[in-house]
Design an enzyme around this catalytic site. Structure first.
Site, PDB file in Angstrom:
ATOM      1  N   ARG A 139     -28.388 -13.740  -8.185  1.00  0.00           N
ATOM      2  CA  ARG A 139     -29.090 -12.623  -7.560  1.00  0.00           C
ATOM      3  C   ARG A 139     -30.268 -12.249  -8.448  1.00  0.00           C
ATOM      4  O   ARG A 139     -30.108 -11.638  -9.498  1.00  0.00           O
ATOM      5  CB  ARG A 139     -28.141 -11.435  -7.386  1.00  0.00           C
ATOM      6  CG  ARG A 139     -26.977 -11.709  -6.437  1.00  0.00           C
ATOM      7  CD  ARG A 139     -27.457 -12.089  -5.055  1.00  0.00           C
ATOM      8  NE  ARG A 139     -26.394 -12.093  -4.058  1.00  0.00           N
ATOM      9  CZ  ARG A 139     -26.570 -12.448  -2.791  1.00  0.00           C
ATOM     10  NH1 ARG A 139     -27.780 -12.834  -2.368  1.00  0.00           N
ATOM     11  NH2 ARG A 139     -25.553 -12.428  -1.935  1.00  0.00           N
ATOM     12  N   ALA A 151     -21.065 -13.278   2.199  1.00  0.00           N
ATOM     13  CA  ALA A 151     -21.749 -12.164   2.860  1.00  0.00           C
ATOM     14  C   ALA A 151     -23.100 -12.631   3.372  1.00  0.00           C
ATOM     15  O   ALA A 151     -23.628 -13.659   2.943  1.00  0.00           O
ATOM     16  CB  ALA A 151     -21.920 -10.997   1.880  1.00  0.00           C
ATOM     17  N   GLU A 168     -20.918 -16.417   8.220  1.00  0.00           N
ATOM     18  CA  GLU A 168     -21.030 -16.423   6.763  1.00  0.00           C
ATOM     19  C   GLU A 168     -19.816 -17.073   6.103  1.00  0.00           C
ATOM     20  O   GLU A 168     -19.946 -17.793   5.115  1.00  0.00           O
ATOM     21  CB  GLU A 168     -21.221 -14.995   6.237  1.00  0.00           C
ATOM     22  CG  GLU A 168     -22.540 -14.365   6.627  1.00  0.00           C
ATOM     23  CD  GLU A 168     -23.743 -15.159   6.145  1.00  0.00           C
ATOM     24  OE1 GLU A 168     -23.653 -15.825   5.084  1.00  0.00           O
ATOM     25  OE2 GLU A 168     -24.779 -15.126   6.825  1.00  0.00           O
ATOM     26  N   GLU A 172     -20.624 -20.249   3.789  1.00  0.00           N
ATOM     27  CA  GLU A 172     -20.533 -20.073   2.336  1.00  0.00           C
ATOM     28  C   GLU A 172     -19.187 -20.496   1.748  1.00  0.00           C
ATOM     29  O   GLU A 172     -19.115 -20.785   0.551  1.00  0.00           O
ATOM     30  CB  GLU A 172     -20.806 -18.609   1.970  1.00  0.00           C
ATOM     31  CG  GLU A 172     -22.225 -18.169   2.287  1.00  0.00           C
ATOM     32  CD  GLU A 172     -22.577 -16.833   1.652  1.00  0.00           C
ATOM     33  OE1 GLU A 172     -21.723 -16.247   0.954  1.00  0.00           O
ATOM     34  OE2 GLU A 172     -23.724 -16.376   1.861  1.00  0.00           O
ATOM     35  N   GLU A 220     -27.801 -20.660  -2.535  1.00  0.00           N
ATOM     36  CA  GLU A 220     -26.461 -21.051  -2.109  1.00  0.00           C
ATOM     37  C   GLU A 220     -26.129 -22.503  -2.461  1.00  0.00           C
ATOM     38  O   GLU A 220     -24.960 -22.888  -2.465  1.00  0.00           O
ATOM     39  CB  GLU A 220     -26.306 -20.852  -0.597  1.00  0.00           C
ATOM     40  CG  GLU A 220     -26.412 -19.400  -0.164  1.00  0.00           C
ATOM     41  CD  GLU A 220     -26.292 -19.236   1.338  1.00  0.00           C
ATOM     42  OE1 GLU A 220     -26.158 -20.276   2.030  1.00  0.00           O
ATOM     43  OE2 GLU A 220     -26.327 -18.090   1.827  1.00  0.00           O
TER      44      GLU A 220
END
Length: 281
Positions: A139, A151, A168, A172, A220
């Protein structure tokens, strides 16, 4: 949208981020950690200061005629104040910054700048061993790889929140779930952002076949996944080792739900007091 890998199926191999290859975290000692209650120190009495009692009976709650005590419902009160003027001071790829001139009535007219956010969903995926699947993702604003549940943004206009959560989890975590419930809804920073997040609990999980998995990109692409037991998550939070808001809110709500034998859960389609999304003001 999910992308399928091209070519013939490759031999089955563990893949980074896939539950089959995920490490299992059980705290620094390698074993499941008990949740340690936090002791609160007693407040010291300041010598030489007298406690000032309020005059009259101002602290007493009025009793109704019947003699039964009444209670004010403990809940947020929805309803916006009058906006005299609104302008977009910044337009971004995902969110904007809006400046509103707000009439607070007898208080005054004020200017409030805030991030106009599309909202988001998060998923606490719980397996039969009471472990949650988490991902560690970079992040950039906080310059940290944070542990958090799968998320994503509610950036597809008109998309149902549950459908977004399912997407999601598929993209993910390479997982699907047959059972869905609402764990908690919250505002990330109500004083400066319109972002609202709904956290779901997903159970009765199944793995996505390798040929059907989503092809991850950007941050990701190098995401790491792990199954973590709930007490270890709670202990990491209280130690200050993890700080993602979706993980904190999801873990605390899940811990409460487990202790209550899941009586605190709401239906997956429960009403959501979601703020107006980007473009809906």
């Amino acid at each position: 949208m999910a992308k399928k890998k091209s070519g013939h199926p490759a031999p089955a191999q563990p893949e980074m981020g896939h539950p089959a290859a995920a490490e299992q975290i059980a705290g620094p000692t390698g074993v499941t950690e008990p949740v340690v209650p936090v002791e609160v120190a007693e407040v010291e009495t300041v010598v030489g200061e007298e406690r000032v009692e309020p005059e009259g009976d101002e602290t007493a709650e009025p009793e109704p005629a019947s003699g039964e005590r009444t209670y004010v419902p403990f809940a947020d009160q929805p309803g916006g104040r009058k906006v005299l003027h609104s302008r977009r001071s910044f337009t971004g790829r995902v969110w904007d910054v809006t400046s509103d001139l707000v009439d607070l009535g007898d208080s005054e007219v004020v200017t409030r700048d805030y991030m106009h956010h599309p909202g988001a969903v998060a998923v606490m995926a719980l397996n039969e061993d009471d472990q949650v699947y988490l991902v560690r993702q970079y992040r950039h604003p906080v310059r940290t790889e944070t542990w958090e549940p799968p998320a994503g943004l509610m950036d597809v206009r008109g998309e149902d929140p549950l459908d977004a959560a399912k997407r999601e989890l598929f993209e993910e975590a390479d997982l699907t779930a047959a059972r869905w419930d609402v764990l908690v809804d919250y505002f990330t920073s109500a004083g400066g952002s319109s972002e609202g997040i709904r956290v779901y609990l997903a159970r009765e999980l199944a793995h996505v076949e390798e040929d059907d998995r989503h092809e991850r990109t950007d941050e990701e692409r190098d995401m790491v996944g792990a199954w973590v037991d709930v007490p270890s998550i709670i202990n990491a939070i209280t130690r200050g080792d993890v700080a993602s808001s979706s993980l904190l809110m999801g873990a605390f709500a899940l811990d409460i739900a487990i202790r209550a034998d899941f009586a605190t859960l709401r239906p997956a389609d429960a009403p959501w007091r979601r703020p107006p999304a980007r473009g809906e003001h």
